[in-house]
Design a protein around this motif. Structure first.
Motif, PDB file in Angstrom:
ATOM      1  N   THR A 296       0.841  -1.201   0.000  1.00  0.00           N
ATOM      2  CA  THR A 296       0.000   0.000   0.000  1.00  0.00           C
ATOM      3  C   THR A 296       0.872   1.245   0.000  1.00  0.00           C
ATOM      4  O   THR A 296       0.589   2.216  -0.704  1.00  0.00           O
TER       5      THR A 296
ATOM      6  N   GLN B  97      -8.929  24.178  23.468  1.00  0.00           N
ATOM      7  CA  GLN B  97      -9.841  24.894  22.568  1.00  0.00           C
ATOM      8  C   GLN B  97      -9.161  26.122  21.971  1.00  0.00           C
ATOM      9  O   GLN B  97      -9.233  26.375  20.778  1.00  0.00           O
ATOM     10  N   LEU B  98      -8.475  26.853  22.841  1.00  0.00           N
ATOM     11  CA  LEU B  98      -7.801  28.067  22.406  1.00  0.00           C
ATOM     12  C   LEU B  98      -6.658  27.734  21.454  1.00  0.00           C
ATOM     13  O   LEU B  98      -6.465  28.377  20.425  1.00  0.00           O
TER      14      LEU B  98
ATOM     15  N   LEU C 192      -6.410  25.304  19.486  1.00  0.00           N
ATOM     16  CA  LEU C 192      -6.916  24.900  18.171  1.00  0.00           C
ATOM     17  C   LEU C 192      -7.392  26.094  17.357  1.00  0.00           C
ATOM     18  O   LEU C 192      -7.407  26.060  16.142  1.00  0.00           O
ATOM     19  N   ALA C 193      -7.811  27.161  18.060  1.00  0.00           N
ATOM     20  CA  ALA C 193      -8.394  28.292  17.345  1.00  0.00           C
ATOM     21  C   ALA C 193      -7.344  29.326  16.948  1.00  0.00           C
ATOM     22  O   ALA C 193      -7.569  30.129  16.057  1.00  0.00           O
ATOM     23  N   ILE C 194      -6.195  29.324  17.619  1.00  0.00           N
ATOM     24  CA  ILE C 194      -5.171  30.325  17.310  1.00  0.00           C
ATOM     25  C   ILE C 194      -4.378  29.881  16.086  1.00  0.00           C
ATOM     26  O   ILE C 194      -3.790  28.809  16.082  1.00  0.00           O
ATOM     27  N   PRO C 195      -4.370  30.689  15.020  1.00  0.00           N
ATOM     28  CA  PRO C 195      -3.565  30.320  13.856  1.00  0.00           C
ATOM     29  C   PRO C 195      -2.086  30.339  14.254  1.00  0.00           C
ATOM     30  O   PRO C 195      -1.654  31.291  14.912  1.00  0.00           O
TER      31      PRO C 195
ATOM     32  N   ARG D  77      -5.974  16.787  23.670  1.00  0.00           N
ATOM     33  CA  ARG D  77      -7.338  16.264  23.540  1.00  0.00           C
ATOM     34  C   ARG D  77      -7.310  14.746  23.400  1.00  0.00           C
ATOM     35  O   ARG D  77      -8.060  14.033  24.051  1.00  0.00           O
TER      36      ARG D  77
ATOM     37  N   ARG E   9     -12.426   3.702  32.049  1.00  0.00           N
ATOM     38  CA  ARG E   9     -13.771   3.153  32.212  1.00  0.00           C
ATOM     39  C   ARG E   9     -13.821   1.640  31.998  1.00  0.00           C
ATOM     40  O   ARG E   9     -14.865   1.024  32.172  1.00  0.00           O
TER      41      ARG E   9
ATOM     42  N   ALA F 215       2.422  14.907   9.474  1.00  0.00           N
ATOM     43  CA  ALA F 215       2.049  15.631   8.251  1.00  0.00           C
ATOM     44  C   ALA F 215       1.702  17.074   8.585  1.00  0.00           C
ATOM     45  O   ALA F 215       2.136  18.004   7.896  1.00  0.00           O
TER      46      ALA F 215
ATOM     47  N   ALA G 104       3.596  20.567   7.341  1.00  0.00           N
ATOM     48  CA  ALA G 104       2.843  21.653   6.728  1.00  0.00           C
ATOM     49  C   ALA G 104       3.035  22.916   7.552  1.00  0.00           C
ATOM     50  O   ALA G 104       3.182  24.009   7.009  1.00  0.00           O
TER      51      ALA G 104
ATOM     52  N   VAL H  24       6.034  12.086   4.836  1.00  0.00           N
ATOM     53  CA  VAL H  24       4.825  11.836   5.623  1.00  0.00           C
ATOM     54  C   VAL H  24       4.420  10.360   5.511  1.00  0.00           C
ATOM     55  O   VAL H  24       4.117   9.703   6.508  1.00  0.00           O
ATOM     56  N   MET H  25       4.470   9.836   4.283  1.00  0.00           N
ATOM     57  CA  MET H  25       4.043   8.445   4.084  1.00  0.00           C
ATOM     58  C   MET H  25       4.989   7.476   4.784  1.00  0.00           C
ATOM     59  O   MET H  25       4.552   6.461   5.328  1.00  0.00           O
TER      60      MET H  25
END
Lengths: 294, 313
Positions: free
Chosen positions: B9, B135-136, B138-141, B196, B207, B246, B250, B291-292
Motif C-alpha cells: 500500500t 480549545q484556544l 486549536l483556534a489560534i492560527p 485532547r 472506564r 504531516a 505543513a 509523511v508516508m
C-alpha cells in the motif's frame, strides 16, 4: 420522509426533536459558539452595506494611526481603516469556508454513501484515494495548485474543497456501514427496497447529524487554512480584504505599530473558536449517545 | 503478511502521489515555460526553454525520466539556483527537520502531562482549564501566535531578533536560540490536538472493566493509573501523534515564513515565485514521501505493539 424509518436512538435527525432550542439554550458551549459565529456572520453581512470607512480607500496621510475615536482599531500602512477591513475580511472567510465545505461535503457525502452501499472494490478504491489525499497536507495541495495555475482565491478554495472530500467520505462511509447493519434497514431490504432507495430514505436521514457536526468543524479548519494561505500569499489577492493577508502585511510594520498585527488574528481566533464550540455543542445536542460517553 | 500488505500500500500510495503531482504541474492546462518566463517573453525564448526542460517530448516519456531520475537520486537542476535540487533540499532540511522534530518533542511532553492531568482530574477545575487551553490552541492560527511571540520577545522585551537563522557553522547554541520561538509556535496547536487525544484516551481506558477490577482488588489509584491505564491508553496516543507529522511539516512551511528561516518552506515559496517547477515538483513529492514513510513506520510499530491489528487487517 416517513418518520418510522428514522432511528429512535438518534434524536435530532430529520426534524429537530422537541425542546431542541430549549436544550440548546442551556448548553453553555453551544450558546457561546453560536454568539461568536453569529457575530462573524453579522459583521460580514453588515459590511456588504456599510463599514465605518472604506476598507480599500488609501489615505497615506493617515497611515499607521493608533486606535482613535474615528478609527476604532487604527489604520494600516496605507491609512486604511482596520475595523472596516476586518469586517469586510469576514466575507472572504465565510465565502471560502462555505464553498470549500459544500464542495467537500457534497462529493464526500456522495462517495461515502456509495462506498457504504456498494462495499467491495468501489469501497476499496474510494478509501485508497482518500488515503492519498490524507498524506498531503492542505497547504501542500494548495501550493501545488498555485504553482500550476497561479495564485488566487479560487485555487485555495479548490484545494480546501479537495481535502474535505475524503474527510466527509470516510465519516459517511463509517456511519453508513453501521446504519446498513441496523434492523430497520434490514427490514427495508427484506421488504424489497433497492439500495438506492434505502440510501435516500433510511441511510441519508440518519447520518445528517454527523455530517452537520463535521461541516461546522471543517468550516473552522477552512477559515484557519484560508488565513494561512493568504498569509503566505497564495490565497486571496489584493485588493480583496483578507485576515491572513492583513497579518502578513502588518508584519513589515511590526516595530512601528505592533497593534495592527493583533486585530486580524483576534478576528480569526474568535471565529474559529465560535465554530468549534458550536460544533462541539451540536454534537452533544444532536447525538445524546456521544454526549453520555463524554 | 501484514507487513507485506502494508508495504505494498505504501509503495502504491507514493506512486499515486507522483502521478498526481506530475499531472497537476505538467499535463494540466498552462505552459510551464511560458509561466516561467512570463507572458511577455519572445516566442523564440519560450521555445528554447521548452526544449531545455524537455517539454517537447511526450508526457509519458517526461514522467518516466523524472521517476527514473528519482531512483538514481538525481532530481535535476534547479532552474533559478542552477544547482542540483538534491543539494538544495539537503541544505534546507538542516533547518526544517530540527524545527519539526523539536516541535513534535515539545508538544508530546506538554500534551502527555496536560492530558493525563486532565483525565485524572475529570470534571474538576484543572480539567476545564486544560480543555480551555486546547480549545484556544486549536483556534489560534500558528502563524499569528508566532507574530505575537515576535511582538513580545523581539519588539517589547528585545530579547531576540525577529527571525533569521545563522547556520549551523555559526555555533550550535545560536542556532538553537534562533529555533526556540519557531519551535514554541509550531508546538502550540500541535499540543492542543495531542492533549485532547491523550485526555480522551486515558478517560476511555479508565472506564474499562479491568481497571475497575484492579481497583477492586485493592491496587492504589496511582498504581492502577501507571500499570493499567497509561500502558493501554498511550499506545493509540503515540500512534496519532506520529500521524500528526504531516501537520507538523505543513506547519513548518508557514512558520519558516513567519521567522524567515531558510528551510524547505522558504525554498518552496521562492520556487513558486520564480516559477521553478523542478524544485516545486520534487520538494512536494519528498515532503509527501516523508509523511508516508512516517505513517508507514507508525503503522508497523503499532502492529508490533498491539497484535490485534495484525490479525484484523
Amino acid at each position: 420522509m416517513s418518520t418510522a424509518a428514522t432511528d429512535p436512538d438518534l434524536a435530532g435527525d430529520g426534524a429537530p426533536p422537541q425542546g431542541f432550542i430549549r436544550r440548546a439554550m442551556r448548553h453553555r458551549a453551544f450558546v457561546i459558539g453560536f454568539a461568536l459565529t453569529g457575530g462573524m456572520v453579522l459583521s460580514a453581512l453588515v459590511s456588504l452595506l456599510w463599514t465605518p470607512h472604506s476598507p480599500t480607500e488609501i489615505i497615506i496621510a493617515n497611515r499607521l494611526k493608533p486606535p482613535t475615536a474615528v478609527h476604532w482599531l487604527g489604520t494600516d500602512q496605507f491609512g486604511r481603516d482596520i475595523l472596516s477591513m476586518i469586517m469586510a475580511g469576514a466575507q472572504t472567510s465565510i465565502v471560502v469556508g462555505l464553498i470549500a465545505v459544500s464542495l467537500g461535503g457534497i462529493f464526500g457525502l456522495a462517495l461515502g454513501l456509495w462506498a457504504a452501499a456498494r462495499r467491495g472494490w468501489t469501497e476499496d478504491l474510494i478509501m485508497r484515494l482518500s488515503d492519498l489525499t490524507f498524506a498531503f497536507p492542505v497547504i501542500l495541495i494548495a501550493i501545488l495548485l498555485t504553482a500550476g495555475w497561479g495564485p488566487g482565491i479560487t485555487n485555495a478554495i479548490l484545494a480546501l474543497g479537495v481535502i474535505n472530500i475524503p474527510i466527509f467520505a470516510r465519516l459517511v462511509r463509517g456511519t453508513g456501514i453501521a446504519m446498513w447493519e441496523r434492523e430497520f434497514v434490514q427490514a427495508a431490504r427484506s421488504a424489497g427496497k433497492g439500495r438506492v432507495r434505502i440510501t435516500f430514505e433510511h441511510i441519508l436521514p440518519n447520518i445528517t447529524s454527523v455530517v452537520v457536526v463535521q461541516a461546522t468543524i471543517s468550516f473552522a479548519i477552512a477559515i484557519l487554512a484560508e488565513a494561512a494561505l493568504s498569509y503566505l500569499g497564495v490565497g486571496s489577492q489584493p485588493p480583496d480584504p483578507s485576515w491572513g493577508r492583513m497579518l502578513s502585511e502588518s508584519q513589515n510594520f511590526i516595530f512601528l505599530s505592533p497593534l495592527i498585527a493583533v486585530w486580524p488574528g483576534l478576528a480569526i481566533v474568535l471565529s474559529v473558536l465560535g465554530l468549534n464550540l458550536m460544533g462541539d455543542g451540536l454534537r452533544d445536542l444532536l447525538d445524546p449517545r456521544l454526549a453520555r460517553q463524554r | 503478511m501484514f507487513l507485506a500488505r502494508r508495504f505494498l500500500t505504501f509503495l502504491v500510495t507514493i506512486w499515486g502521489a507522483s502521478v498526481i503531482i506530475f499531472l497537476m504541474l505538467e499535463v494540466l492546462p498552462g505552459d510551464p515555460a511560458l509561466t516561467m518566463l512570463g507572458v511577455d517573453a519572445p516566442d523564440s525564448a519560450v521555445e528554447a526553454l521548452r526544449r531545455d526542460l524537455g517539454l517537447d517530448r511526450p508526457a509519458t516519456e517526461r514522467y518516466l525520466s523524472w521517476i527514473g531520475g528519482l531512483f538514481r537520486g538525481e532530481l535535476g537542476l534547479s532552474y533559478t539556483y542552477q544547482v542540483p535540487v538534491t543539494e538544495l533540499i539537503a541544505q534546507r532540511l538542516e533547518v526544517t527537520l530540527p524545527l519539526a522534530l523539536g516541535a513534535m518533542l515539545l508538544a508530546t511532553l506538554v500534551s502527555l502531562s496536560l492530558g493525563i492531568f486532565a483525565a485524572t482530574n475529570h470534571n474538576k477545575v484543572g480539567d476545564y482549564g486544560v480543555i480551555g487551553f486546547s480549545q484556544l490552541g486549536l483556534a489560534i492560527p500558528d502563524f499569528w501566535f508566532g507574530i505575537l511571540l515576535i511582538i513580545l520577545f523581539a519588539v517589547i522585551l528585545q530579547w531576540t531578533s525577529s527571525g533569521g537563522f545563522p547556520g549551523w557553522d555559526e555555533g550550535f547554541w545560536r542556532c538553537i536560540q534562533a529555533l526556540l520561538l519557531p519551535v514554541f509556535t509550531l508546538a502550540l496547536s500541535l499540543s492542543a490536538i495531542m492533549t485532547r487525544v491523550t485526555r480522551s484516551s486515558v478517560l476511555e481506558v479508565a472506564r474499562e472493566d479491568y481497571v475497575r477490577t484492579a481497583r477492586a482488588k485493592g491496587l492504589s489509584r496511582r498504581a492502577t493509573l501507571w500499570r493499567h491505564v497509561l500502558r493501554n491508553a498511550l499506545i493509540p496516543v503515540l500512534t496519532i501523534n506520529g500521524l500528526l507529522f504531516a501537520n507538523v511539516l505543513a506547519g513548518t512551511i508557514v512558520i519558516e515564513n513567519v521567522f524567515a528561516l531558510p528551510g524547505i518552506g522558504k525554498l518552496i515559496f521562492g520556487a513558486i515565485t520564480n516559477r521553478d517547477l523542478m524544485v516545486v515538483k520534487n520538494v512536494v513529492l519528498i515532503l509527501g514521501a516523508m509523511v508516508m514513510v512516517v505513517n508507514f513506520i507508525v503503522d508497523v510499530l503499532y502492529a508490533v505493539v498491539d497484535p490485534r491489528i495484525r490479525i484484523h487487517t
